[in-house]
Enzyme design. Structure first.
Site, PDB file in Angstrom:
ATOM      1  CD  GLN A 107      -1.437   1.618  -6.059  1.00  0.00           C
ATOM      2  OE1 GLN A 107      -1.251   1.953  -4.899  1.00  0.00           O
ATOM      3  NE2 GLN A 107      -1.338   2.467  -7.063  1.00  0.00           N
ATOM      4  CB  VAL A 327       3.532   9.294  -9.571  1.00  0.00           C
ATOM      5  CG1 VAL A 327       2.708   8.894  -8.344  1.00  0.00           C
ATOM      6  CG2 VAL A 327       4.358  10.544  -9.270  1.00  0.00           C
ATOM      7  CD  GLU A 328       1.895   4.291  -6.078  1.00  0.00           C
ATOM      8  OE1 GLU A 328       0.965   3.916  -5.361  1.00  0.00           O
ATOM      9  OE2 GLU A 328       3.077   4.350  -5.685  1.00  0.00           O
ATOM     10  CB  SER A 329      -1.238   7.605 -10.548  1.00  0.00           C
ATOM     11  OG  SER A 329      -0.337   8.698 -10.648  1.00  0.00           O
TER      12      SER A 329
END
Length: 527
Positions: A107, A327-329
């Site tokens: 991602q 968080v990756e977001s």
């Protein structure tokens, strides 16, 4: 001045031609351009056009029903290049049945590939993915049989006598994005979106290849009424704009609700007493995993068990001031939501761009990452990306585990049907799971234990009944739960015999005892 044309969803769908490449920007259902995607699906079902599309998406973009599920028709897609499909069952079915070519990119590399493409670079060059199924010497990210003979999209390059992977540029014909307000000149803001994503990078990558940008917005406002610092995409780069006619249905902030200002940072809400999680096997695993934290750690949570329990446990235990959750977001702090709403949080103190967040994960690396897992072998390699016939894909897993200082995998010891109880500080297995997770051969290599050992990365594998640690010699059993038989309930349920510590410890019994706080703070090492 260039300005977009304002069109309906149906008119936007009519702009897209067959045999072209579309990039959609979103994560879970966040920022999904439902008005446009639904119209595109409707057009295909009625006319058979557009067909043989290539779909690009860095994140999983669905809630099992909406999002990129609208593309899940045989013939509509000829190729998919995606980051994750765990919430896209129809897409996974098409992939597993060899109905389309399927490539999986990590991602973060995908989100940053847009930046590389936008700048005219020869691709994204990185060590992320080496030694995993992304490596072209293994699978090259190819997710089904018919893709094996298709061209590679990733290759190995050598720079300064070191190996890297190069994720090659992929020309984009259409980029579909979403925002909150768009003015009469096409300037787009994203202030009510629950994530910042990689919107501008993808738009620039599309424009680099002469593609068209189609935007969905909730509100149309007068020219100049959006503050210049709130403009995410200038109108000169948007070709067509669609105002969503039914925002509650087709412009939802996330799956579970239409709009909550706490999830885009507009307000902060008080903690609620009923946020306490019930005592389950997932909570027990999360508690033991979080005992690996130290004060002042910056941590990451992945999907599955970690995202369901880590944030709530931090709140219950009162350690939000001792550690920082990410968080990756792009989230920093707050209480993340789990499941279908993965990637959003309330009361976070910062929300960065998605592609920028991976500069942190791929560069400095988090202190501790908590990740779900499906299989582990004796070398400490892990599969978390393909379990059975379903090709879920990497998401941010490979990016984050590659460079984290400490990786803590969270998993039940067996799968499919496991039932346990926790009384008196011990574990009682009521029904054993039928799926063995400690296997000789992994279905895919998502985390390479050999590479981790060579660079001295710290790794633990935490279950409800046993804790393993990656040592220079391989995977070692270091802790066992009170009430568990070493031979019959651990070793006999593994396809290999692990190393066993000479100082085998008992997992602290307090993690099994209460639903409320168990005293995690006293276990935090001093940073």
């Amino acid at each position: 001045m260039r300005k977009p044309v304002f069109v309906t969803g149906e008119e936007a769908a009519g702009m897209i031609e067959s045999n072209k490449t579309i990039a959609t920007i979103g994560m879970t259902l966040v920022s999904s351009s439902e008005t446009i995607l639904k119209a595109l699906e409707k057009r295909y079902l009625e006319t058979g056009e557009p067909k043989n599309l290539t779909l690009m998406h860095s994140c999983g973009q669905s809630d099992r029903d909406r999002g990129i599920q609208h593309f899940a028709h045989e013939g509509m897609l000829g190729r998919i290049i995606g980051g994750h499909w765990g919430l896209q069952p129809k897409i996974m079915k098409l992939i597993s049945e060899n109905k389309l070519l399927a490539y999986n990119f990590p991602q973060g590399q995908f989100a940053q590939l847009y930046r590389s493409m936008a700048g005219g670079e020869p691709g994204k060059i990185t060590k992320v993915g080496l030694g995993t199924f992304i490596d072209p010497r293994l699978d090259g990210g190819k997710m089904n049989e018919i893709t094996k003979d298709a061209p590679d999209l990733i290759d190995v390059v050598t720079i300064g006598n070191e190996e890297y992977l190069r994720y090659n540029p992929i020309p984009i014909d259409y980029c579909i994005i979403r925002g909150t307000r768009i003015d009469e000149n096409g300037n787009l803001s994203t202030e009510e979106e629950a994530m910042n994503l990689e919107v501008f990078s993808a738009v620039m990558a599309c424009k680099k290849f002469g593609g068209k940008v189609i935007a969905q917005a909730k509100y149309k406002v007068a020219a100049g009424s959006i503050h210049c610092k709130q403009v995410t995409v200038p109108g000169v780069f948007i070709d067509a704009a669609v105002i969503c006619p039914d925002p509650e249905e087709d412009h939802r902030q996330t799956h579970s609700f239409y709009f909550n200002p706490a999830y885009c940072g507009n307000i902060r809400t008080p903690s609620e007493a009923d946020d306490v999680l019930p005592l389950t096997v997932r909570k027990v695993i999360g508690r033991r995993a979080m005992m690996e934290l130290s004060e002042n750690d910056i941590l990451n949570v992945g999907t599955g068990i970690p995202n369901d329990v880590v944030g709530p446990i931090i709140a219950e235990e009162g350690i939000a001031e001792d550690v920082t959750i990410t968080v990756e977001s792009g989230i920093y702090g707050g209480v993340p939501m789990g499941g279908i709403d993965f990637g959003i949080a309330k009361n976070n103190f910062a929300l960065m761009r998605h592609d920028d967040q991976f500069d942190f994960y791929n560069g400095q690396g988090v202190d501790v990452t908590f990740m779900g897992a499906g299989q582990v072998n004796a070398e400490g390699s892990v599969n978390a990306t393909r379990l059975g016939p379903n090709p879920t894909g990497a998401g941010g897993f490979i990016d984050i585990t590659t460079n984290a200082k400490h990786v803590v995998f969270c998993s039940t010891f067996t799968g499919k049907g496991l039932e346990c109880s926790f009384e008196g500080g011990k574990v009682t297995i009521l029904k054993e799971g039928s799926l063995i997770k400690f296997v000789d051969r992994l279905q895919q290599i998502s985390y390479n234990g050999q590479i981790a050992r060579r660079k001295g990365q710290k790794m633990h594998y935490v279950t409800e009944r046993a804790v393993f640690e990656l040592t220079p010699e391989g995977l070692m059993l270091t802790e066992i739960a009170n009430g568990i038989n070493l031979q019959t309930q651990i070793l006999d349920l593994m396809e290999y015999k692990p190393l066993i510590s000479e100082n085998l410890k008992v997992i602290p019994t307090e993690i099994y005892n209460s639903e409320g706080a168990f005293g995690l703070k006293r276990y935090l090492c001093k940073g």
